[in-house]
Design an enzyme around this catalytic site. Structure first.
Site, short mmCIF file in Angstrom:
data_model
loop_
_atom_site.label_atom_id
_atom_site.label_comp_id
_atom_site.label_asym_id
_atom_site.label_seq_id
_atom_site.Cartn_x
_atom_site.Cartn_y
_atom_site.Cartn_z
N VAL A 11 0.87 -1.17 0.00
CA VAL A 11 0.00 0.00 0.00
C VAL A 11 0.91 1.23 0.00
O VAL A 11 1.82 1.32 0.82
CB VAL A 11 -0.90 0.01 1.26
CG1 VAL A 11 -1.77 1.26 1.27
CG2 VAL A 11 -1.75 -1.25 1.31
N CYS A 12 0.66 2.14 -0.93
CA CYS A 12 1.51 3.32 -1.03
C CYS A 12 1.41 4.15 0.25
O CYS A 12 0.32 4.60 0.63
CB CYS A 12 1.10 4.18 -2.23
SG CYS A 12 2.01 5.72 -2.32
N ILE A 13 2.52 4.38 0.89
CA ILE A 13 2.49 5.02 2.22
C ILE A 13 2.06 6.49 2.13
O ILE A 13 1.27 6.95 2.97
CB ILE A 13 3.86 4.87 2.93
CG1 ILE A 13 3.75 5.35 4.38
CG2 ILE A 13 4.98 5.58 2.19
CD1 ILE A 13 4.92 4.93 5.24
#
Lengths: 99, 130
Positions: B76-78
């Protein structure tokens, strides 16, 4: 190098489909899914435009999205399921989703 | 063949379901999914706090079960997650927020993970829109 273009937006809401049709090369493919399958509505300009595309360009629609919208699909367009969708992405060198 | 799958849509979007059905078909066809990357609004598809109406598909839960079952590399893109309030325990503590919604089997990481996946896979398939 052929490209599979994937469209999910309705052609009656924006100009993605029109832009995409202008960009298609001879061996490219176009997959309509989600609201983009409304492009196949009989008697519309988008449907006519698709039927006039050169025969070397593969035209596909995701079966479940077509069924969910009770659309009649022209013979020119092939309805595909998910395993065929996977295979289609491998038949083309690149896949471009019009997000 | 090796697939990387990027999802840009939240769990209530048809695109999240379409991406999941594609991923299932890819594995069923004997292919490998080397990485999932949930980006932009797609971070909501990894949220553990999504509650779906009883008469609707719980796509977030289906994704979670699919990732766990097949032990996929699920990123998941932070940056996209933090700005949308989707934090893991570590980030919730760091920014003193009261709740965390991203946990295993998902990992928060950066765009470099997408870049690396694009380099290593045969096809990147992006899902978004409607």
């Amino acid at each position: 190098m052929s490209t599979l273009h994937i469209l999910t937006h309705s052609p009656f809401a924006d100009s993605r489909l029109a832009s995409c049709l202008r960009l298609l090369s001879a061996d490219d493919g176009l997959l309509l899914c989600g609201d983009a399958v409304y492009a196949l509505q009989n008697g519309t300009r988008t449907c006519e435009a698709l039927e006039l595309m050169p025969s070397s360009i593969g035209l596909y629609a995701l079966q479940e999205d077509v069924q969910a919208r009770a659309l009649q699909v022209p013979e020119r367009v092939q309805c595909i399921d998910y395993p065929q969708f996977v295979a289609l992405t491998l038949q083309h060198a690149k896949v471009n989703s019009w997000l | 063949m090796k697939f990387a799958i990027a999802l840009h849509a939240p769990a209530h979007s048809p695109a999240a379901r379409r991406a999941l059905r594609f991923a299932e078909a890819a594995l069923a066809g004997g292919h490998e999914i080397m990485r999932l990357f949930f980006y932009q609004d797609g971070v909501h598809s990894a949220s553990s706090t999504v509650v779906s109406p009883q008469d609707e598909l719980d796509t977030a839960r289906q994704w979670r079960e699919f990732v766990a079952q097949h032990q996929l590399d699920a990123v998941v893109c932070i940056a996209a997650a933090l700005r949308r309030g989707e934090l893991n325990t570590e980030e919730a503590q760091r920014y003193q927020r009261s709740a965390a919604s991203i946990d295993a089997p998902w990992a928060l990481s950066g765009l470099g993970q997408l870049h690396e996946a694009i380099q290593q896979c045969d096809r990147l398939i992006c899902f978004g829109g409607h």
